[in-house]
Write a protein that holds these residues in place. Structure first.
Motif, PDB file in Angstrom:
ATOM      1  N   ALA A 123      36.005  34.127  23.038  1.00  0.00           N
ATOM      2  CA  ALA A 123      35.853  34.506  24.575  1.00  0.00           C
ATOM      3  C   ALA A 123      36.766  35.268  24.688  1.00  0.00           C
ATOM      4  CB  ALA A 123      36.254  33.073  25.497  1.00  0.00           C
ATOM      5  N   ALA A 124      36.734  35.819  25.901  1.00  0.00           N
ATOM      6  CA  ALA A 124      37.599  36.913  26.347  1.00  0.00           C
ATOM      7  C   ALA A 124      38.083  36.955  27.753  1.00  0.00           C
ATOM      8  CB  ALA A 124      36.697  38.379  26.113  1.00  0.00           C
ATOM      9  N   ASP A 125      39.141  37.818  28.093  1.00  0.00           N
ATOM     10  CA  ASP A 125      39.492  37.908  29.503  1.00  0.00           C
ATOM     11  C   ASP A 125      39.958  39.243  29.600  1.00  0.00           C
ATOM     12  OD1 ASP A 125      42.247  37.566  30.452  1.00  0.00           O
ATOM     13  OD2 ASP A 125      42.199  36.393  28.905  1.00  0.00           O
ATOM     14  N   ALA A 126      40.151  39.685  30.831  1.00  0.00           N
ATOM     15  CA  ALA A 126      40.533  40.882  31.191  1.00  0.00           C
ATOM     16  C   ALA A 126      42.020  41.356  30.648  1.00  0.00           C
ATOM     17  CB  ALA A 126      40.141  41.271  32.497  1.00  0.00           C
ATOM     18  N   GLY A 180      40.488  48.251  34.969  1.00  0.00           N
ATOM     19  CA  GLY A 180      39.509  47.758  36.151  1.00  0.00           C
ATOM     20  C   GLY A 180      38.358  47.631  35.706  1.00  0.00           C
ATOM     21  N   LEU A 181      37.649  48.261  34.739  1.00  0.00           N
ATOM     22  CA  LEU A 181      36.405  48.064  34.248  1.00  0.00           C
ATOM     23  C   LEU A 181      36.277  46.514  33.589  1.00  0.00           C
ATOM     24  CD1 LEU A 181      35.451  51.449  32.573  1.00  0.00           C
ATOM     25  CD2 LEU A 181      34.320  50.340  34.492  1.00  0.00           C
ATOM     26  N   ILE A 221      33.877  43.380  34.609  1.00  0.00           N
ATOM     27  CA  ILE A 221      33.040  42.748  33.690  1.00  0.00           C
ATOM     28  C   ILE A 221      33.309  41.115  33.875  1.00  0.00           C
ATOM     29  CG2 ILE A 221      32.082  42.652  31.309  1.00  0.00           C
ATOM     30  CD1 ILE A 221      32.796  45.558  31.036  1.00  0.00           C
ATOM     31  N   LEU A 222      34.488  40.960  33.710  1.00  0.00           N
ATOM     32  CA  LEU A 222      34.953  39.497  33.552  1.00  0.00           C
ATOM     33  C   LEU A 222      36.044  39.168  34.421  1.00  0.00           C
ATOM     34  CD1 LEU A 222      35.134  38.456  29.731  1.00  0.00           C
ATOM     35  CD2 LEU A 222      33.656  37.328  31.453  1.00  0.00           C
ATOM     36  N   ALA A 240      36.807  43.905  24.200  1.00  0.00           N
ATOM     37  CA  ALA A 240      36.566  42.576  23.934  1.00  0.00           C
ATOM     38  C   ALA A 240      35.715  41.717  25.096  1.00  0.00           C
ATOM     39  CB  ALA A 240      37.797  41.704  24.016  1.00  0.00           C
ATOM     40  N   CYS A 241      35.906  42.108  26.450  1.00  0.00           N
ATOM     41  CA  CYS A 241      35.116  41.806  27.546  1.00  0.00           C
ATOM     42  C   CYS A 241      33.563  42.312  27.366  1.00  0.00           C
ATOM     43  CB  CYS A 241      35.570  42.477  28.945  1.00  0.00           C
ATOM     44  SG  CYS A 241      37.160  41.695  29.254  1.00  0.00           S
ATOM     45  N   VAL A 242      33.477  43.418  26.911  1.00  0.00           N
ATOM     46  CA  VAL A 242      32.051  43.954  26.567  1.00  0.00           C
ATOM     47  C   VAL A 242      31.554  43.199  25.591  1.00  0.00           C
ATOM     48  CG1 VAL A 242      30.750  45.889  25.973  1.00  0.00           C
ATOM     49  CG2 VAL A 242      32.511  46.280  27.668  1.00  0.00           C
TER      50      VAL A 242
END
Lengths: 308, 319
Positions: free
Chosen positions: A225-228, A125-126, A130-131, A73-75
Motif C-alpha cells: 500500500a502507499a501513502d503520500a 502535492g501531487l 492521488i492518495l 509509490a502513490c501512482v
C-alpha cells in the motif's frame, strides 16, 4: 584504481562491523529469514540512493527524492494497479519531468538545491491529490517479484547487489557514464569538447527520475500500500548513503557499489539499535552518529591516502 | 551605457529585493480582494508568520553568504530541540521566562558549536555535517519531549501572540534582528569579511581575514536564530511539538533565494528576507482563500518557488 578500492573498503568495513555486531547480539538473525527481515526495506532505499547519486554525480543535490519516491509509490498503488497503461504513462511522464528539470537547471544556471526543494512541494502535492489517505494496492506481479524466494540468500540482499552491479556497468564501464562523470569533474571542459551540457545534465536527471520511479514501485511491492508521506525520510537517507559510500559532493567522484552499501549500512543501523534494546527515540540519532563516525574514520583514510 | 549620471529610478529598480516586495504586494492585494475579512487582520497575520521565517532566514542567509556548499540543514531540529528544552525548563512558571530564553539560546549556541566543530574537525561538507548533527538533535528532542505538550507560561504566550499599534510583538523582534543583520553586513568590518569569504575563500584568507573565526560565528548565529524562532513559535502556538520545525527547512532557504541573495554566496540581501517571508506567507493564504485543497496548494507553492528562482536567476548567471 587503488585509491578507488581504498574508498570502497571503508563502506564495506563499516557494513561488516555493523553486521557482525548485529549477529553477536542476536545470533538468530544469521539465517535466511533473519537477513530478509534485517534488509527488508533495503531495495527501495538502495534505488533511491542511486537516484541521488546520479544527481550528486553532476555536482548537484536533490532534496526532492523522498517526496518523488512517495509520489511514484502513490501512482503505483493506484493508477498502475487499476489502469496499468495510464499508470506507466504517468511514471514515464515523471521521468521526463525530471530530465526537463535537469535541462532547466543547466540552461538558466539555477541552484539545484532550491529547484528540487520547490519540486518536493510539487511531488508532495501531487501525491496528496492521488492518495489523500493511505491506501491503494500493489500490482500483482510486483508483489510476486518482491516476495520472491531466492535460493540460499534472500532477495533483499541479492537485489541491491545486482542493482549496484548494473549501475556500475552503466556509470563506470560505458561511454555515457564516463561522460556524465566528466560533467561533474569539469563542466566547461566537456562543453569545449563539443558536448551539450544541457543534454548531459538532462540525461543524469532523467536517470535519477528512472531510479526514483523504480524505488517507488519496489516500495509498494513490499508494503502493498502507499501513502503520500511513505518515503519522506529517503531524501536524507539517500544523501547520507551516497556520502557514506565514498561519494564526494563535487568532482563527479561517486561509486555505485559504495552508495548501495552505504544505503544497506543505514538500513541496518536502525535494526542494530532495536537489537541493542535502545529506545526507538534514539534511532534517528544513531543513524546520525554512525554517519559522523564513518566520516571521521574516512578522514583518517584520506590522510593516509595523501601521505602514501 | 554612456549615461553616467546616477539615475535614482533605475537604482531602485535594480535593487534585487524589489521583486520580493512587489510579489508580496500583489498577493496581498489579490488575497484581501477575495477574503473580504479586512486587509488589516491579514496584514497582522502576515507580519506574525513572516517574522518566524525571517528570523531563521537571516541566520540561513549569513551561512549561504559564506559561499557554495555552505548551508544549515539543522535549523528545523535546532528549533524543535531549543523549544522543547526551554518550555520544559520553564514548566509554565512565569518567573522562569528569562532563564528559559537563555536556555533556548544556550541550546542554539551548543548546536552551532557542534555543527561547526564537525565541519572543521572532520572536514565534512556543511550539508552533511549539519544534516547528521540534526539527526542527533532530533533524537534528543524526541527523547526529552516524550509526546507531552508543555504549555508556555501565560505572560510569554501573551507576548508572542500580542502586539502594539497594529504590529505584532514577534514582528518587532524580527525587524530588530533584520536591522542588526543589515548593520553587521553593510556597516561593520565583520560584514565585509563574510562577503569576502563568500566571494573568494583563498583571497580572503591571504588578505588576513580570520576565516575560521568568522565561519564559527556565522554557524553559531544561525543556530541561535533557529533556537530563538523555535522559542517564539512554541510560545505563539501554545507548546512545542516534534514537527514544528519541518516546514522551516524549505522556508529558510526559500526566503534567502527569493529575497535576492545569491545562492552561490558572497552577496546577501537583508531587506529581501522580509519581502520574501511576507510573500511566502501571503501566497499560501491567497491559495487558501481561493478555497483550494492542500494538494493543489502544495503544488502551486512549489511551482511559485521554481518560477521565482528561474526568473530571478538570469542576472546572477550572466555576471
Amino acid at each position: 584504481m587503488t585509491s578507488d578500492r581504498l574508498r570502497l573498503l571503508l563502506p564495506v568495513l563499516s557494513l561488516a562491523v555493523l553486521l557482525g555486531a548485529v549477529f553477536y547480539l542476536q545470533p538468530r538473525a544469521m539465517s535466511y529469514f533473519g537477513l530478509n527481515l534485517l534488509f527488508n526495506l533495503a531495495i527501495p532505499v538502495a534505488l533511491a540512493t542511486i537516484a541521488q547519486m546520479m544527481i550528486i554525480m553532476v555536482n548537484d543535490i536533490d532534496l526532492s527524492v523522498g517526496t518523488f519516491v512517495s509520489f511514484c509509490a502513490c501512482v503505483t498503488a493506484t493508477f498502475v494497479h487499476d489502469t496499468p497503461l495510464l499508470g506507466y504513462a504517468i511514471l514515464a511522464g515523471a521521468i521526463l519531468a525530471y530530465a526537463a528539470l535537469g535541462a532547466l537547471i543547466q540552461l538558466r544556471g539555477l541552484p539545484a538545491i532550491v529547484v528540487t526543494l520547490g519540486m518536493s512541494f510539487v511531488w508532495g502535492g501531487l501525491a496528496v491529490l492521488i492518495l489523500p489517505s493511505p491506501g491503494g494496492a500493489s500490482p500483482e506481479w510486483l508483489r510476486t517479484l518482491m516476495t520472491l524466494k531466492t535460493p540460499l540468500v534472500p532477495i533483499a540482499v541479492i537485489a541491491p547487489l545486482v542493482i549496484a552491479f548494473a549501475v556500475h556497468l552503466l556509470i563506470r564501464r560505458s561511454w555515457i557514464g564516463v561522460i556524465l562523470q566528466g560533467v561533474g569533474g569539469n563542466e566547461r571542459a566537456m562543453e569545449r569538447a563539443g558536448w551539450s551540457v544541457v543534454r548531459l545534465r538532462a540525461t543524469s536527471y532523467g536517470l535519477a527520475g528512472l531510479f526514483g520511479v523504480l524505488a517507488g514501485m519496489c516500495l509498494v511491492g513490499l508494503t502493498t500500500a502507499a501513502d503520500a508521506n511513505i518515503a519522506l525520510r529517503y531524501t536524507l537517507l539517500s544523501i547520507a548513503g551516497v556520502i557514506l559510500g565514498g561519494g564526494e559532493f563535487v568532482g563527479g567522484r561517486i561509486s555505485p557499489f559504495g552508495a548501495v552499501i552505504g544505503a544497506l549500512t543505514l538500513t541496518l543501523a536502525a535494526s542494530f539499535l532495536s537489537f541493542l534494546r535502545l529506545s526507538p527515540d534514539w534511532q534517528i540519532g544513531a543513524q546520525g552518529a554512525i554517519l559522523i563516525l564513518v566520516l571521521a574514520v574516512r578522514l583518517l583514510f584520506v590522510r593516509k591516502e595523501a601521505t602514501a | 551605457m554612456n549615461d553616467t549620471r546616477p539615475n535614482p529610478i533605475r537604482a531602485v529598480l535594480q535593487k534585487p529585493w524589489l521583486w520580493a516586495y512587489l510579489a508580496a504586494g500583489l498577493t496581498f492585494a489579490a488575497t484581501s480582494l477575495i477574503a473580504g475579512s479586512g486587509a488589516g487582520s491579514l496584514f497582522y497575520a502576515a507580519l506574525t508568520f513572516a517574522s518566524f521565517s525571517a528570523i531563521v532566514g537571516i541566520g540561513q542567509m549569513l551561512v549561504i553568504t559564506l559561499g557554495p556548499g555552505n548551508i544549515d540543514l539543522s535549523i528545523p531540529a535546532t528549533m524543535t530541540l531549543a523549544a522543547t528544552l526551554a518550555l520544559k525548563f520553564m514548566d509554565t512558571q512565569t518567573a522562569l521566562i528569562l532563564p528559559g530564553l537563555l536556555v533556548a539560546i544556550g541550546v542554539g549556541i551548543g548546536c552551532g558549536v557542534v555543527n561547526f566543530l564537525l565541519i572543521l574537525l572532520l572536514r565534512i561538507p556543511p550539508i552533511i555535517a549539519t544534516l547528521s548533527a540534526s539527526f542527533l538533535y532530533q533524537s534528543l528532542a524526541i527523547w526529552s519531549n516524550r509526546g507531552l505538550r508543555i504549555k508556555p507560561p501565560e505572560p510569554l504566550a501573551d507576548f508572542a501572540t500580542g502586539g502594539a499599534l497594529g504590529i505584532p510583538n514577534v514582528a518587532v523582534v524580527g525587524i530588530a534582528l533584520a536591522i542588526c543583520a543589515w548593520l553587521l553586513l553593510e556597516r561593520a568590518i565583520a560584514g565585509r569579511w563574510i562577503s569576502a569569504i563568500g566571494q573568494n575563500l583563498r583571497a580572503a584568507r591571504l588578505s588576513g581575514v580570520p576565516v575560521n573565526a568568522v565561519r564559527f560565528g556565522i554557524y553559531v548565529n544561525s543556530a541561535i536564530c533557529a533556537a530563538l524562532t523555535g522559542f517564539l513559535l512554541a510560545s505563539f502556538s501554545g507548546g512545542a511539538n516534534l514537527n514544528m520545525g519541518t516546514e522551516y527547512m524549505l522556508m529558510s532557504i526559500a526566503v534567502v533565494v527569493i529575497g535576492g541573495s545569491s545562492i552561490g554566496g558572497g552577496n546577501s540581501n537583508v531587506p529581501g528576507i522580509w519581502g520574501a517571508a511576507l510573500f511566502m506567507f501571503l501566497i499560501v493564504s491567497m491559495l487558501n482563500s481561493y478555497g483550494l485543497g492542500a494538494g493543489i496548494r502544495l503544488i502551486l507553492t512549489g511551482l511559485v518557488i521554481v518560477g521565482v528562482v528561474t526568473l530571478a536567476s538570469r542576472k546572477g548567471y550572466d555576471a
